[in-house]
Each structure stands twice: as structure tokens, then as C-alpha cells.
Write a protein that holds these residues in place. Structure first.
Motif, short mmCIF file in Angstrom:
data_model
loop_
_atom_site.label_atom_id
_atom_site.label_comp_id
_atom_site.label_asym_id
_atom_site.label_seq_id
_atom_site.Cartn_x
_atom_site.Cartn_y
_atom_site.Cartn_z
N ILE A 1 30.98 -3.86 41.30
CA ILE A 1 30.70 -3.80 42.73
C ILE A 1 30.07 -5.10 43.20
CG2 ILE A 1 29.30 -2.65 44.50
CD1 ILE A 1 29.64 -0.05 42.83
N LEU A 2 29.11 -5.61 42.44
CA LEU A 2 28.43 -6.86 42.80
C LEU A 2 29.39 -8.04 42.82
CD1 LEU A 2 25.77 -8.30 43.44
CD2 LEU A 2 25.43 -8.57 40.99
N PHE A 3 30.27 -8.13 41.83
CA PHE A 3 31.21 -9.25 41.79
C PHE A 3 32.13 -9.27 43.01
CE2 PHE A 3 30.97 -9.76 36.90
CZ PHE A 3 29.93 -10.66 37.04
N GLY A 4 32.34 -8.13 43.63
CA GLY A 4 33.20 -8.06 44.80
C GLY A 4 32.57 -8.54 46.09
N GLY B 1 33.26 -4.42 52.36
CA GLY B 1 32.34 -3.62 53.17
C GLY B 1 31.63 -2.52 52.40
N TRP B 2 32.38 -1.66 51.72
CA TRP B 2 31.74 -0.57 51.00
C TRP B 2 30.90 -1.10 49.84
CZ3 TRP B 2 32.01 0.46 45.89
CH2 TRP B 2 33.11 0.00 45.18
N ARG B 3 31.36 -2.21 49.23
CA ARG B 3 30.60 -2.81 48.13
C ARG B 3 29.25 -3.31 48.63
NH1 ARG B 3 33.91 -4.49 43.65
NH2 ARG B 3 36.08 -3.92 44.00
N ILE C 1 25.49 -1.93 47.44
CA ILE C 1 24.44 -2.82 46.92
C ILE C 1 23.23 -2.79 47.85
CG2 ILE C 1 23.84 -5.22 46.38
CD1 ILE C 1 25.64 -3.93 44.26
N ALA C 2 23.46 -2.79 49.16
CA ALA C 2 22.35 -2.73 50.12
C ALA C 2 21.54 -1.46 49.90
CB ALA C 2 22.87 -2.80 51.55
N GLY C 3 22.21 -0.34 49.67
CA GLY C 3 21.51 0.91 49.40
C GLY C 3 20.69 0.83 48.13
#
Length: 142
Positions: free
Chosen positions: A40-43, A53-55, A59-61
Motif C-alpha cells: 500500500i505504501l509503495f503505491g 486515493g484509497w492507498r 495510510i492516513a488512517g
């Protein structure tokens, strides 16, 4: 040698585990994606993934949730009993391991085992074995 006390927190641990499992389940159910934090972070770093966007929201959450926990007056105690160069070296080693292992502990341990992936079961067993040895060496031989 730095003392590293460990406090057993079964209810907080259970709650955290439930939240991790729920988030991984919802991500798979709603997006059809595995909640591997490294992937997810690499995206969200260049070159950006098309589903950025969802990634970024995920990560923000993960970053905002502990800040909310602290804002509510709950402590988050941790210590890093190593030097900054050792911390950086450890991060690089983990990054290399994630690359060669085809994923991180969250992707393999939480999502892969839940899907009965043999590759993830083996990867998680290796992660855990290395962790046990590392903790033993640091706490008892260092």
C-alpha cells in the motif's frame, strides 16, 4: 545495556487485533485488495499507483489513529534502544527482506494466512523464528 520492559495488555492487544482484522477484511471485501502495508505504501510514492486515493486514505488512517488515541489522553509508550545508524540499517534490512519475501508481515501474516496461502504461512513462520532469535540474542546475549 538498556532494559526493555514488556507489559502484557490483553484487552488493548485484542482490540488492536480486531481493528486490524476488520480493516483487512473490509479492504478485501470492498476493494478486493490485500492489506499489506508495504504494498500500500509503495503505491503512494512516485511512480504513483493508479489507485492512489484509497492507498493514501489507508495510510492516513494508520497515521491519524494513534494521534487520535493520544489526543484522547491515552499514552503510547515506546523506546528505541538503538542508535540512529542501527535503526536506519535495520530499516534497510527490513526493506530488502520485504522485497525478497514478496510482502511484509501484515500482507503475509494477516491476509495471507487467512487465505491459507502456503507461501504466506512459510513466510510468517520465518518472520517469527527470526524475531524469536533476535529478541533472545538482544535480551540474553547482548
Amino acid at each position: 545495556r538498556v532494559a526493555m520492559p514488556t507489559e502484557f495488555t490483553p484487552w488493548l492487544s485484542l482490540g488492536g487485533g480486531i481493528l486490524i482484522g476488520l480493516s483487512a477484511t473490509l479492504l478485501m471485501w470492498l476493494n478486493g485488495r490485500i492489506a499489506g502495508m508495504t504494498g500500500i505504501l509503495f503505491g503512494i510514492i512516485p511512480p504513483f499507483a493508479p489507485d492512489w486515493g484509497w492507498r493514501a486514505a489507508f495510510i492516513a488512517g494508520a497515521v491519524i489513529a494513534p494521534l487520535v488515541w493520544i489526543a484522547l489522553g491515552n499514552p503510547v509508550e515506546f523506546a528505541v534502544p538503538v542508535s540512529n545508524p542501527a535503526l536506519i540499517a535495520g530499516g534497510l534490512i527490513v526493506g530488502i527482506g520485504v522485497t525478497f519475501g514478496g510482502g511484509c508481515t501484515s500482507g503475509h501474516g494477516v491476509c495471507g494466512i487467512a487465505r491459507l496461502s502456503l507461501r504466506s504461512i512459510v513466510a510468517t513462520a520465518v518472520f517469527m523464528a527470526v524475531t524469536f532469535v533476535t529478541v533472545f540474542v538482544i535480551r540474553h546475549m547482548g
